[in-house]
Design a protein around this motif. Structure first.
Motif, PDB file in Angstrom:
ATOM      1  N   ILE A 132      39.529  36.983  52.329  1.00 39.49           N
ATOM      2  CA  ILE A 132      40.964  36.934  52.025  1.00 39.49           C
ATOM      3  C   ILE A 132      41.170  36.703  50.527  1.00 39.49           C
ATOM      4  N   THR A 133      40.407  35.767  49.953  1.00 41.16           N
ATOM      5  CA  THR A 133      40.506  35.491  48.515  1.00 41.16           C
ATOM      6  C   THR A 133      40.171  36.735  47.705  1.00 41.16           C
ATOM      7  N   SER A 134      39.123  37.445  48.130  1.00 41.70           N
ATOM      8  CA  SER A 134      38.717  38.664  47.420  1.00 41.70           C
ATOM      9  C   SER A 134      39.799  39.732  47.501  1.00 41.70           C
ATOM     10  N   ILE A 135      40.360  39.935  48.702  1.00 43.36           N
ATOM     11  CA  ILE A 135      41.418  40.947  48.886  1.00 43.36           C
ATOM     12  C   ILE A 135      42.633  40.619  48.021  1.00 43.36           C
ATOM     13  N   MET A 136      43.037  39.333  48.044  1.00 45.00           N
ATOM     14  CA  MET A 136      44.201  38.924  47.260  1.00 45.00           C
ATOM     15  C   MET A 136      43.964  39.136  45.770  1.00 45.00           C
ATOM     16  N   GLY A 137      42.736  38.820  45.314  1.00 47.24           N
ATOM     17  CA  GLY A 137      42.431  38.971  43.899  1.00 47.24           C
ATOM     18  C   GLY A 137      42.521  40.414  43.445  1.00 47.24           C
ATOM     19  N   TYR A 138      41.901  41.314  44.198  1.00 52.05           N
ATOM     20  CA  TYR A 138      41.926  42.735  43.829  1.00 52.05           C
ATOM     21  C   TYR A 138      43.331  43.320  43.969  1.00 52.05           C
ATOM     22  N   ALA A 139      44.044  42.931  45.039  1.00 48.84           N
ATOM     23  CA  ALA A 139      45.399  43.450  45.247  1.00 48.84           C
ATOM     24  C   ALA A 139      46.340  43.010  44.131  1.00 48.84           C
ATOM     25  N   ASP A 140      46.263  41.723  43.729  1.00 43.92           N
ATOM     26  CA  ASP A 140      47.111  41.210  42.650  1.00 43.92           C
ATOM     27  C   ASP A 140      46.809  41.914  41.331  1.00 43.92           C
ATOM     28  N   THR A 141      45.536  42.205  41.097  1.00 51.68           N
ATOM     29  CA  THR A 141      45.160  42.915  39.868  1.00 51.68           C
ATOM     30  C   THR A 141      45.772  44.308  39.840  1.00 51.68           C
ATOM     31  N   LEU A 142      45.739  44.988  40.992  1.00 56.08           N
ATOM     32  CA  LEU A 142      46.323  46.330  41.069  1.00 56.08           C
ATOM     33  C   LEU A 142      47.834  46.301  40.876  1.00 56.08           C
ATOM     34  N   ILE A 159      38.561  46.191  48.664  1.00 59.70           N
ATOM     35  CA  ILE A 159      39.566  45.664  49.595  1.00 59.70           C
ATOM     36  C   ILE A 159      39.296  46.161  51.010  1.00 59.70           C
ATOM     37  N   SER A 160      38.977  47.440  51.136  1.00 58.13           N
ATOM     38  CA  SER A 160      38.672  48.016  52.443  1.00 58.13           C
ATOM     39  C   SER A 160      37.438  47.367  53.050  1.00 58.13           C
ATOM     40  N   SER A 161      36.416  47.143  52.225  1.00 56.70           N
ATOM     41  CA  SER A 161      35.173  46.528  52.708  1.00 56.70           C
ATOM     42  C   SER A 161      35.418  45.112  53.221  1.00 56.70           C
ATOM     43  N   GLU A 162      36.195  44.337  52.471  1.00 56.27           N
ATOM     44  CA  GLU A 162      36.470  42.957  52.876  1.00 56.27           C
ATOM     45  C   GLU A 162      37.354  42.917  54.131  1.00 56.27           C
ATOM     46  N   ALA A 163      38.278  43.873  54.249  1.00 56.64           N
ATOM     47  CA  ALA A 163      39.128  43.938  55.448  1.00 56.64           C
ATOM     48  C   ALA A 163      38.286  44.250  56.687  1.00 56.64           C
ATOM     49  N   LYS A 164      37.326  45.165  56.521  1.00 58.27           N
ATOM     50  CA  LYS A 164      36.426  45.489  57.627  1.00 58.27           C
ATOM     51  C   LYS A 164      35.567  44.288  58.005  1.00 58.27           C
TER      52      LYS A 164
END
Length: 341
Positions: A132-142, A159-164
């Motif tokens: 979740i932390t990784s997804i949020m970090g990449y999403a916020d950067t985008l 993001i896709s990898s972490e969601a999977k």
């Protein structure tokens, strides 16, 4: 009265909980075998000598006269046991204070289960927090920054990898929950174990090729049909073969055998991976247990694969044994009962 007394004595004698009764002066007036065993009582005959060994801060007079004002329950954490003590005053035939009864309960298993529950919740929270932390970090950067097309693609792939990864974890947790609550209906049928294993093995060849692994699968005997839950056994083989691939280094070898011994069919998965330390072998079926936590997280493992395999095999009256040597590899053997007509 004599009959009733003997009945009560028999009940107290065979209770699994310990019972100790003290008179007003703190002398033991009754004690059963369970209490002697749980409290390791030999020559002690009074309240103070029994409980002062454990550092229990309990005053006999306060329990008798001020029971409503003070706690009447204490817990002892001994070396290999957890003991709960419940202190209750009783009255004599004249309705006056007559002494104290102490109920001694072994709560070791309850404590273990409670600790396992706490560890389980902590592990789930940690495993979900990381992606979740990784997804949020990449999403916020985008969202907040101007990112070139190449990095956009890289961020979205992460993001896709972490969601999977999260999806896999949740799916595994749901499977374990269903087994724990007996909500999974086991449908046992006859099927050809050799065909099933070869089908799963062929499905993993691409993953083996990615790591330049040599893979071989043999059906070594005329194996009778097995009688088990086919989908469950397939999941077990997939989990175990995936583990072998994941933890075998580039250029290694994985060999799978299917055979028959006595009344059991067996599957043996042999790899040349790094192996499992002897101290870890007894714990590998525990939920979220990992031999190498850092590498497991890098490869996306949930730490639940072997737990799920064990649950499924237990439901199918089957067994799993793992032998391993560090630096030389691991052998996993599954035994499944056959249905002989």
């Amino acid at each position: 009265m004599t009959r009733q007394k003997k009945q009560i004595e028999t009940i107290l004698l065979h209770m699994t909980d310990g019972i100790v009764a003290f008179d007003m002066k703190g002398k033991v007036i009754h004690i059963n075998l369970a209490a002697k065993k749980l409290l390791n009582i030999s020559d002690e005959t009074d309240f103070e000598s029994i409980f002062e060994r454990f550092g229990v801060d309990i005053n006999l007079e306060k329990i008798i006269y001020l029971d409503d004002w003070t706690s009447s329950e204490k817990k002892l954490n001994l070396e290999n046991q957890a003991i709960n003590l419940f202190f209750a005053p009783f009255k004599n035939e004249n309705d006056r204070p007559g002494g104290v009864i102490v109920v001694v309960q072994d709560i070791t298993e309850q404590e273990k289960l409670d600790n396992m529950r706490k560890e389980f919740v902590a592990d789930v929270s940690h495993e979900l927090k990381t992606p979740i932390t990784s997804i949020m970090g990449y999403a916020d950067t985008l969202i907040d920054s101007e990112v070139d097309e190449e990095n956009q693609k890289r961020f979205l792939e992460r993001i896709s990898s972490e969601a999977k990864r999260m999806s896999k974890l949740v799916a595994d947790l749901l499977i374990l929950s269903k087994y724990d609550t007996a909500k999974i209906k086991i449908e046992k049928t006859e099927f050809d174990l050799g065909e099933l294993v070869k089908y799963v093995f062929e499905g993993q060849t691409i993953e083996m090729q990615k790591k330049d692994l040599t893979g071989e699968c043999y059906v070594t005997a005329d194996v009778p049909p097995v009688y088990a839950d086919k989908m469950g056994i397939e999941r077990v083989v997939i989990n175990l073969l995936s583990n072998a691939i994941k933890y075998t280094d580039v250029g290694g070898k994985i060999t799978v055998y299917v055979g028959f011994v006595y009344n059991d069919a067996y599957i043996k998965i042999k790899d040349t991976g790094r192996g499992i330390p002897e101290n870890d072998l007894a714990k590998i079926f525990e939920r979220f247990y990992r031999v190498d936590k850092d590498r497991a997280r890098e490869t996306g493992g949930t730490g639940l694969g072997l737990s799920i395999a064990k649950e499924i095999l237990d439901q199918n009256d089957s067994r799993i044994d793992i032998k391993s040597e560090v630096g030389k590899g691991t052998d996993v053997i599954i035994r499944i009962p056959t249905k002989v007509k």
